[in-house]
Design an enzyme around this catalytic site. Sequence first.
Site, mmCIF file in Angstrom:
data_model
loop_
_atom_site.group_PDB
_atom_site.id
_atom_site.type_symbol
_atom_site.label_atom_id
_atom_site.label_comp_id
_atom_site.label_asym_id
_atom_site.label_seq_id
_atom_site.Cartn_x
_atom_site.Cartn_y
_atom_site.Cartn_z
ATOM 1 N N LYS A 1 6.478 -13.995 2.965
ATOM 2 C CA LYS A 1 6.657 -14.845 1.984
ATOM 3 C C LYS A 1 8.148 -14.598 1.639
ATOM 4 C CE LYS A 1 4.917 -17.557 -1.321
ATOM 5 N NZ LYS A 1 4.644 -18.923 -0.914
ATOM 6 N N ASP B 1 0.912 -18.270 2.576
ATOM 7 C CA ASP B 1 -0.048 -18.974 2.071
ATOM 8 C C ASP B 1 -0.520 -20.391 2.741
ATOM 9 O OD1 ASP B 1 2.516 -19.678 1.476
ATOM 10 O OD2 ASP B 1 2.300 -20.265 -0.436
ATOM 11 N N TYR C 1 0.798 -1.047 -0.040
ATOM 12 C CA TYR C 1 -0.220 -0.035 -0.050
ATOM 13 C C TYR C 1 0.814 1.079 -0.004
ATOM 14 C CZ TYR C 1 -3.757 -3.313 1.028
ATOM 15 O OH TYR C 1 -4.769 -4.327 1.358
ATOM 16 N N ASP D 1 -4.208 -7.712 5.916
ATOM 17 C CA ASP D 1 -5.337 -7.212 5.462
ATOM 18 C C ASP D 1 -6.209 -8.503 5.079
ATOM 19 O OD1 ASP D 1 -7.414 -5.613 4.676
ATOM 20 O OD2 ASP D 1 -6.647 -4.736 2.894
ATOM 21 N N ASP E 1 -9.539 -10.618 7.048
ATOM 22 C CA ASP E 1 -11.047 -10.774 6.498
ATOM 23 C C ASP E 1 -11.268 -12.238 6.502
ATOM 24 O OD1 ASP E 1 -11.211 -8.198 5.788
ATOM 25 O OD2 ASP E 1 -11.956 -8.533 4.040
#
Length: 331
Positions: free
Chosen positions: A169, A200, A124, A224, A228
């Site tokens: 990652k 993942d 971001y 983020d 969710d």
Amino acid sequence: MKLAVIEGDGIGKEVIPAALQVLDCFSLPFEKIPVEVGYGRWEKTGQAISNEDIATLKECDCILFGAVTTPPDPNYKSVLLTIRKELDLYANIRPIHPIKGIKGINESNDFDILIVRENTEGMYSGIEEVGEEVAFTKRIVTKRCSMRIAEIACKFAKKHNQKLTIVHKSNVLKSDSLFLNTCRQVADSMGVEHNDMLVDAMAYDMIRSPQKYGVVVATNLFGDILSDLGAVLVGSIGLVPSANIGKNQALFEPVHGSAPDIAGQGIANPIAAILSVKMLLDWIGEEDAARQVELAVENTILKGITTPDLGGTATTQELTHEIVKTLCSNI
Ligand code: ATP
């Protein structure tokens, strides 16, 4: 104490008035300052947020924020990202905490996860170029921002006596080695037990075995997405609150967005916004009041009163009224 109130767009206009009814149950010395920002304002005036709005927000101690719609318009800059950056609200805290009486996707409710998401950089960064043939976004990871997010995550891990999991990652993204190594160093220096997970694998395992996790620290995009995802463990995105914490200020908001599909129908679940008020109360040191809010939410749900996202028939206002009634009978 100055509290800026931003309802924003869509169901923000429904859940923030509900959350304020809960806050108003306590006689706390808040001066409430309404600030209109978001897509609705952009449609009316061509500006979603102004420099004066930012100046007003900077003068406030904390902010209660609903949700804003971000249209797919290249000239529209995300209001929330602007506020987070301008006020340097660097830590996004998202509790994935089960609520008594509600079953999420798993059989058992024996988990308590706190996602600590870096809020100012990563994917971001805002450094992007979109061409006809090529588009790119620059992913920024700095030692300074990795250190400060790791420090706050370790403070929470110590406070709640939990382990820290560092999500990354780094096998593919070289920038994540800096994040991972910095978080490890901070955790070691603060004496916090830690492990790390590839994002993942984490997405899979957090749903399969959520009880294995405590505090989870992640870069902006991964945090983020994981939060969710975590909402399905709790039962609905309408239940998950969050805090955006800076050095001297904080913004509290539900994790969900403006939900244009249900806006204006009076059926939005107000609990994420009400639990954001709970986080605000904790942040200002009103821990008893915060606990009372949580208990009132739990007791209302145990009575079987829920909105349609949880299979119930209560409206936003009916559920709020019941929570306020329960709260008032306990204070
Ligand atoms: P935005 O563009 O503002 O992010 P969105 O619809 O893409 O909006 P959300 O607002 O998070 O994203 O909504 C995702 C889904 O969850 C929608 O189907 C919405 O109706 C539902 N939802 C979100 N918040 C609530 C809530 N408080 N109560 C009930 N359903 C909700």
